[in-house]
Motif scaffolding. Sequence first.
Motif, short mmCIF file in Angstrom:
data_model
loop_
_atom_site.label_atom_id
_atom_site.label_comp_id
_atom_site.label_asym_id
_atom_site.label_seq_id
_atom_site.Cartn_x
_atom_site.Cartn_y
_atom_site.Cartn_z
N VAL B 166 0.55 9.79 -9.79
CA VAL B 166 0.36 8.33 -9.73
C VAL B 166 -0.89 8.07 -8.90
O VAL B 166 -1.10 8.74 -7.89
CB VAL B 166 1.58 7.65 -9.04
CG1 VAL B 166 1.34 6.17 -8.87
CG2 VAL B 166 2.85 7.90 -9.82
N ASN B 168 -2.81 5.99 -6.29
CA ASN B 168 -2.47 5.02 -5.24
C ASN B 168 -3.55 3.95 -5.13
O ASN B 168 -4.31 3.89 -4.18
CB ASN B 168 -2.30 5.75 -3.90
CG ASN B 168 -1.78 4.81 -2.81
OD1 ASN B 168 -1.27 3.73 -3.12
ND2 ASN B 168 -1.89 5.22 -1.57
N VAL B 175 5.49 5.52 -2.24
CA VAL B 175 5.64 5.50 -3.69
C VAL B 175 7.13 5.58 -4.00
O VAL B 175 7.87 6.33 -3.35
CB VAL B 175 4.86 6.66 -4.35
CG1 VAL B 175 5.38 8.03 -3.90
CG2 VAL B 175 4.93 6.56 -5.87
N SER B 219 12.17 7.06 -2.68
CA SER B 219 10.89 6.61 -2.15
C SER B 219 10.34 7.65 -1.18
O SER B 219 11.09 8.20 -0.38
CB SER B 219 11.08 5.26 -1.45
OG SER B 219 9.87 4.80 -0.94
N LEU B 222 3.62 7.96 1.79
CA LEU B 222 2.38 8.60 1.33
C LEU B 222 1.51 9.09 2.48
O LEU B 222 0.63 9.93 2.27
CB LEU B 222 1.58 7.62 0.47
CG LEU B 222 2.29 7.24 -0.85
CD1 LEU B 222 1.50 6.16 -1.58
CD2 LEU B 222 2.46 8.45 -1.73
N ALA B 250 8.04 3.51 -11.64
CA ALA B 250 7.11 4.01 -10.61
C ALA B 250 6.44 2.81 -9.97
O ALA B 250 5.93 1.93 -10.66
CB ALA B 250 6.06 4.93 -11.24
N LEU B 252 4.22 1.40 -6.28
CA LEU B 252 3.64 1.60 -4.95
C LEU B 252 4.07 0.42 -4.09
O LEU B 252 4.09 -0.72 -4.57
CB LEU B 252 2.11 1.63 -5.05
CG LEU B 252 1.52 2.73 -5.93
CD1 LEU B 252 0.05 2.43 -6.24
CD2 LEU B 252 1.65 4.08 -5.24
#
Lengths: 300, 254
Positions: B166, B168, B175, B219, B222, B250, B252
Amino acid sequence: MKGTSRTRSGARRRRAAAAVAAALALTAAACSGKDHDGRFLGSQEIDVAMHKDLPGMSLFENYTYSGFDNALYLDLEKWLEGEEGVQVTRNADVSSAARIAKLQSGDADLVVASFSITPDRMKEVDFVGPYLTTVQGFLVRSGSGIREHADLSGKRICTWDGTTSRVALGELRNSVSVGGTDAEQCVRKLRQGRVDAVSTDQVLLYGFAQHSDDAEGLEVVPDLTVGAPQHYGIGVAKGHREDCRRLADWLKDYVGGREWQGNFREALPLLTAEQPDWISRHKPEDELIDAHSCVDRPKT
Amino acid sequence: MSGDRPHARDVTVGVDGERSLGFGYVHLLNLSLVGGDWREVAGQVRRWSGWNWPQFLLVLGLDAVALFIAPDGDTGRLGWLYAVMAVALLLSFCRVAGVVGALAERAGKGMAYLPPTLSLGCVLLAFLAVVGMRYYADHGEVDVTGRARITAEEPLTDGGLLTVTVRNEPARDRVRLALVLADAVPGAQSCVPATTYDARLRGSGARRVEGVRSEEAFSLPLGGIRGDVHVEVVLHTDTGCRMGVRVADAALHD
């Protein structure tokens, strides 16, 4: 006078107490009484479709039924007739390929026939189970030399229609899949040397192995498996979820109780002798039953 | 002045002959036809005082800014901000249209403060919408489901590895992922109930979750990673099961 009054008052108290006790008893009876009307799956008579050619699981021979599915049927029959008040009849001639059609057409109300639960089948019929878990193995002639996957290269392996076994055989790239109409035909081909192995669920293979004469020399290859575990469930036509869930509750009691182990040991003595950990291999957990019973797709 | 002129309904215009010209108060007739009674329209226009417009234009401008900076993704989360913008614009237009002034006039001197108060409220609401959108743009959850990529070993069996990547952007602190596990051979196995997975950020053994089931969300922090985020997944299932995996969700978030 005083004494008479006390007597009357005591009598009234006793009557009141009796009335309260009677009311309580009635209430308790009403609460604990089963709310069934002599019908199950919408019918007063339940037809159970079964195999009759699978030794160890469901075999009709010499006018006698035997096998693990048969033992499950007998316990199920007892529960259905005793608790649900319905009449149960056995219809022991269903082929593997016809199990779903039997349920959908209404020819059978339940199928107890080594019926593997799969997501595809769950779209068409409901399942209650699993009541047994097994893996796909190989039945060979003694002395065949087949002990591992590499030994199956170029070999002719028989499976029959309407089962999940042929799909798993696709993983063995160099073997030749030979079709049979049913289990008996595949085993006959193996005895005649027309195929090198029969591949299906291990519980079925152990049934054939224990049923064959020593002279025929058929054996299940230990620890040679292919494909995913197979979970056997009772097939139920869709549209009866409440009854389905009652059956699932009964099945959890059955699998968790002593009957399951006793029936398994009695039906498959060769397997229990060769697999000391047979309970942990073949007995499903309650969570697995909850995940597969009376749903359109497996729950997580 | 207007009393001297005939009303539209009193005007009679007769034009005879081909290509003949006609003069008079035809424009008033047209006005009546298009806008209804011209006197009502004229009365309303008189109430559209010049002082009513700046607040409306300010609210309109703030709403436009809020729309411009509104983040993509979950519009449901921003619903209340869109409602605030709509209310501010509607009420400020009510002042422009004279409704608020008329109400204040009818209520007398006691309600003289209504138009400016309402305008101030509208401006504040529109400003709140701008601030809210800015906050969500900076810190709100960003749905990146469609942008998540899976690279996996084939076939995916017990102990199999896969990576979910993914990006960011815009940068967030965490995430959130939810993966759907499915039987790769649905006609021959039912392995989903017995299947779980462990997940961790690549290069960070500490940030991991274990025993996650299909469709269950987890979750991971990051820790300042920017750009591509790689989540490594190890599958646990029964021997012989072949599984498929896809991303259900998905996002953020902070």
